[in-house]
Design an enzyme around this catalytic site. Structure first.
Site, PDB file in Angstrom:
ATOM      1  N   HIS A  50      38.196  -4.660 -76.922  1.00 29.17           N
ATOM      2  CA  HIS A  50      37.455  -4.634 -75.662  1.00 29.17           C
ATOM      3  C   HIS A  50      38.456  -4.654 -74.516  1.00 29.17           C
ATOM      4  CE1 HIS A  50      34.455  -5.610 -72.633  1.00 29.17           C
ATOM      5  NE2 HIS A  50      33.569  -5.185 -73.522  1.00 29.17           N
ATOM      6  N   HIS A  55      31.834   3.376 -75.865  1.00 32.64           N
ATOM      7  CA  HIS A  55      31.002   2.418 -75.110  1.00 32.64           C
ATOM      8  C   HIS A  55      29.808   2.070 -76.005  1.00 32.64           C
ATOM      9  CE1 HIS A  55      29.293   0.377 -71.760  1.00 32.64           C
ATOM     10  NE2 HIS A  55      29.048   1.371 -70.934  1.00 32.64           N
ATOM     11  N   ASP A  74      29.060  -4.598 -80.550  1.00 33.83           N
ATOM     12  CA  ASP A  74      28.547  -3.506 -81.372  1.00 33.83           C
ATOM     13  C   ASP A  74      28.849  -3.670 -82.855  1.00 33.83           C
ATOM     14  OD1 ASP A  74      27.407  -2.046 -79.280  1.00 33.83           O
ATOM     15  OD2 ASP A  74      29.370  -1.326 -78.674  1.00 33.83           O
TER      16      ASP A  74
HETATM   17  N1  CMC Z   1      40.960  -0.144 -83.530  1.00 35.69           N
HETATM   18  C1  CMC Z   1      42.296  -0.002 -83.627  1.00 35.69           C
HETATM   19  N2  CMC Z   1      43.144  -0.159 -82.607  1.00 35.69           N
HETATM   20  C2  CMC Z   1      42.607  -0.431 -81.420  1.00 35.69           C
HETATM   21  C3  CMC Z   1      41.227  -0.605 -81.226  1.00 35.69           C
HETATM   22  C4  CMC Z   1      40.388  -0.434 -82.346  1.00 35.69           C
HETATM   23  N3  CMC Z   1      39.073  -0.583 -82.254  1.00 35.69           N
HETATM   24  N4  CMC Z   1      40.984  -0.864 -79.938  1.00 35.69           N
HETATM   25  C5  CMC Z   1      42.151  -0.880 -79.320  1.00 35.69           C
HETATM   26  N5  CMC Z   1      43.148  -0.638 -80.219  1.00 35.69           N
HETATM   27  C6  CMC Z   1      44.597  -0.607 -79.959  1.00 35.69           C
HETATM   28  C7  CMC Z   1      44.982   0.621 -79.150  1.00 35.69           C
HETATM   29  O1  CMC Z   1      45.299   1.695 -80.004  1.00 35.69           O
HETATM   30  C8  CMC Z   1      46.182   0.110 -78.383  1.00 35.69           C
HETATM   31  O2  CMC Z   1      47.264   0.025 -79.262  1.00 35.69           O
HETATM   32  P1  CMC Z   1      48.765   0.367 -78.720  1.00 35.69           P
HETATM   33  O3  CMC Z   1      49.079  -0.713 -77.742  1.00 35.69           O
HETATM   34  O4  CMC Z   1      49.602   0.354 -79.934  1.00 35.69           O
HETATM   35  O5  CMC Z   1      48.665   1.724 -78.085  1.00 35.69           O
HETATM   36  C9  CMC Z   1      45.783  -1.338 -78.045  1.00 35.69           C
HETATM   37  O6  CMC Z   1      44.894  -1.726 -79.091  1.00 35.69           O
HETATM   38  C10 CMC Z   1      45.113  -1.489 -76.701  1.00 35.69           C
HETATM   39  O7  CMC Z   1      43.966  -0.674 -76.691  1.00 35.69           O
HETATM   40  P2  CMC Z   1      43.474   0.215 -75.497  1.00 35.69           P
HETATM   41  O8  CMC Z   1      42.982   1.518 -76.029  1.00 35.69           O
HETATM   42  O9  CMC Z   1      44.511   0.253 -74.429  1.00 35.69           O
HETATM   43  O10 CMC Z   1      42.262  -0.654 -74.977  1.00 35.69           O
HETATM   44  P3  CMC Z   1      41.146  -0.222 -73.949  1.00 35.69           P
HETATM   45  O11 CMC Z   1      40.840  -1.424 -73.144  1.00 35.69           O
HETATM   46  O12 CMC Z   1      41.547   1.010 -73.220  1.00 35.69           O
HETATM   47  O13 CMC Z   1      39.911   0.167 -74.898  1.00 35.69           O
HETATM   48  C11 CMC Z   1      37.973   0.023 -76.195  1.00 35.69           C
HETATM   49  C12 CMC Z   1      38.841  -0.668 -75.141  1.00 35.69           C
HETATM   50  C13 CMC Z   1      36.696  -0.810 -76.398  1.00 35.69           C
HETATM   51  C14 CMC Z   1      37.563   1.415 -75.698  1.00 35.69           C
HETATM   52  C15 CMC Z   1      38.760   0.133 -77.518  1.00 35.69           C
HETATM   53  O14 CMC Z   1      39.087  -1.161 -77.975  1.00 35.69           O
HETATM   54  C16 CMC Z   1      38.009   0.902 -78.583  1.00 35.69           C
HETATM   55  O15 CMC Z   1      38.069   2.138 -78.600  1.00 35.69           O
HETATM   56  N6  CMC Z   1      37.244   0.201 -79.505  1.00 35.69           N
HETATM   57  C17 CMC Z   1      36.424   0.874 -80.472  1.00 35.69           C
HETATM   58  C18 CMC Z   1      35.126   1.348 -79.847  1.00 35.69           C
HETATM   59  C19 CMC Z   1      34.189   0.191 -79.557  1.00 35.69           C
HETATM   60  O16 CMC Z   1      33.954  -0.669 -80.374  1.00 35.69           O
HETATM   61  N7  CMC Z   1      33.583   0.216 -78.354  1.00 35.69           N
HETATM   62  C20 CMC Z   1      32.608  -0.774 -77.931  1.00 35.69           C
HETATM   63  C21 CMC Z   1      33.107  -1.640 -76.816  1.00 35.69           C
HETATM   64  S1  CMC Z   1      32.106  -3.097 -76.529  1.00 35.69           S
HETATM   65  C22 CMC Z   1      30.558  -2.569 -76.020  1.00 35.69           C
HETATM   66  C23 CMC Z   1      30.525  -1.569 -74.937  1.00 35.69           C
HETATM   67  O17 CMC Z   1      31.304  -1.606 -73.974  1.00 35.69           O
HETATM   68  O18 CMC Z   1      29.666  -0.717 -75.000  1.00 35.69           O
END
Ligand code: CMC
Length: 437
Positions: A307, A268, A363
């Site tokens: 996201h 987050h 971010d």
């Molecule tokens: N790098 C590589 N792969 C990713 C990333 C990433 N940053 N984010 C998602 N994926 C992949 C994930 O592994 C999955 O792949 P597969 O379908 O093969 O399993 C697919 O994309 C869908 O991802 P998800 O984990 O189901 O997505 P989510 O909605 O549960 O997670 C998230 C959203 C923001 C937690 C995630 O994208 C992430 O961990 N990003 C990196 C951390 C980050 O930048 N966070 C800040 C978010 S914005 C500001 C805030 O909210 O504070």
């Protein structure tokens, strides 16, 4: 208009049901009537991580993640970032309308007069270790304010609520600046009422021996814009915590501390700090392809990318890139920007990221600006928490005024043992004692 209805056929027993649809949703409680017999509890939905569940009705923030749209109270984020001050936007987010000139003056005056911390709170901060993480200090200190303002427990009185809102918005930069000064071993600087919200924050962060701090106007405006971009983001993880804790009628200081704790996580708000660590780890542009290969192999995530809601460019990231140019004109270009831009270019052309619709989020670039402005990465998430306090409190107010809301209490799908008889110690073998259901 014809009533929108969902017809359901339960193939287990052939029963049919009609469930009304409002705002593109059905009520989960309407499924409870779907039973196979009198002993059946009724159908529930199973939705880990709230992937497809609306937990409330809200009139605060609108996001269209496919189109990359973000609006507070109907106003596009780009217009607010260009034309407003942060406190103007905080007022909008909290009270629903842009303030008139006298309303804004009164609001700014009230916030300005709530920036001081009780001296005991200052002493409380002094108790932290020199290397304590600023987010841990912030969360604890916000929670500690609950002991200073016991009147805050009266959450049902709108006037009392407003007072706590002003206290929290006013004191957040002071706590944030004190956590920063503490980590550097510098004496705390008291707020100065001559300054704007952002200038005063800069004053409390960076004033040294000069009699009056002079904030650079370009940097102060950039900080204000960053605050506007972070003011609210509908039902994200920390807003959900704010609502969840607030639903037990905990006071707003404790609820805000809980929300800030949720924000601190690297998935987050903690991501901005992680992005800087990642750019440091990559080191130079030529190392990017190898780094991306590891991300694709599932070794780690690309921080600042992806996201839950945005499946397009995060509109906040676009505004931040624009603000970055203004900041770099003053501070000089942060060399990490070149690595970030190249990382973004390579990622956005790569099938892995394209297929999953992974774009830079807020971010990805914020930390690069913060670093250029002189902030250390450990404080980045604290910079996120300051403006988000307005959003958390708006969500909290809306929750308390919503007659449909009750204490948050999800259901579960129980997967453990059926009832079984107690096993005395002498009869528990090692495997039975260590096995967890
Ligand atoms: N790098 C590589 N792969 C990713 C990333 C990433 N940053 N984010 C998602 N994926 C992949 C994930 O592994 C999955 O792949 P597969 O379908 O093969 O399993 C697919 O994309 C869908 O991802 P998800 O984990 O189901 O997505 P989510 O909605 O549960 O997670 C998230 C959203 C923001 C937690 C995630 O994208 C992430 O961990 N990003 C990196 C951390 C980050 O930048 N966070 C800040 C978010 S914005 C500001 C805030 O909210 O504070």
């Amino acid at each position: 208009m014809e009533k929108e209805v969902l017809s359901i056929v339960d193939k287990r027993n052939g029963s049919t049901y009609e469930v009304p649809i409002h705002h593109g949703t059905i009520r989960a409680m309407d499924l409870r009537q779907i039973k196979t017999g009198p002993d059946d509890f009724g159908l529930m939905t199973y939705d880990p991580a709230f992937m497809n569940t609306a937990s409330c009705k809200s009139a605060i923030t609108f996001i269209d993640g496919d189109k990359g749209i973000l609006r507070y109270r109907g106003y596009p984020i780009e217009q607010l970032a260009e034309k407003c001050s942060f406190l103007e936007v905080a007022y909008l987010v909290l009270f629903g309308e842009l303030p008139s000139d006298p309303q804004l003056k009164e609001w700014v005056g009230a916030i300005t007069h709530h920036t001081m911390l009780h001296e005991t709170t200052k002493h409380f901060l002094e108790g932290f270790r020199y290397d304590a993480h600023p987010m841990g200090m912030l969360v604890s200190t916000v929670a500690a304010l609950s002991t200073v303002y016991p009147d805050a427990r009266n959450i049902h009185d709108p006037q009392v609520r407003k007072l706590q809102i002003m206290r929290l918005i006013g004191k957040m930069p002071t706590i944030a600046a004190y956590t920063y000064r503490h980590s550097l071993g510098l004496p705390y600087v008291y707020p100065d009422n001559d300054f704007s919200y952002s200038e005063n924050f800069m004053n409390m962060l960076w004033k040294m021996t000069e009699p009056k701090y002079a904030a650079n106007p370009v940097l102060a405006r950039a900080l204000d814009i960053l605050f506007i971009l972070h003011a609210d983001h509908e039902q994200n993880c920390s807003a959900n915590v704010m609502r969840s804790v607030g639903s037990s009628h905990a006071d707003p200081f404790l609820s805000t501390a809980a929300a800030a704790a949720a924000l601190s996580g690297p998935l987050h708000g903690g991501a901005n700090e992680e992005v800087l660590k990642m750019l440091d780890q990559i080191g130079s542009k030529d190392k990017i392809p190898a780094y991306i290969a590891k991300v694709k192999a599932g070794e780690f995530k690309l921080m600042g990318f992806g996201h839950r809601i945005y499946k397009n460019y995060d509109p906040r990231a676009s505004v931040i890139k624009w603000a970055a140019d203004k900041v770099f004109e003053v501070t000089g270009r942060n060399p990490k920007l070149d690595i970030a831009l190249e990382l973004e270019r390579i990622a956005l052309e790569d099938d892995y990221f394209v297929k999953r619709k992974l774009y830079p989020n807020v971010d990805f670039y914020s930390g690069i600006i913060y670093q250029a402005m002189g902030f250390k990465p450990e404080i980045f998430t604290v910079l996120f928490a300051i403006p988000r306090t307005a959003g958390w409190l708006a969500q909290w107010q809306e929750l308390l005024e919503d007659g449909e809301q009750k204490i948050a209490r999800p259901r579960q799908v129980y997967t453990g043992y059926e009832a079984r008889d107690f096993v005395p110690m002498e009869k528990r073998g090692v495997p039975a004692a260590t096995a967890t259901p």
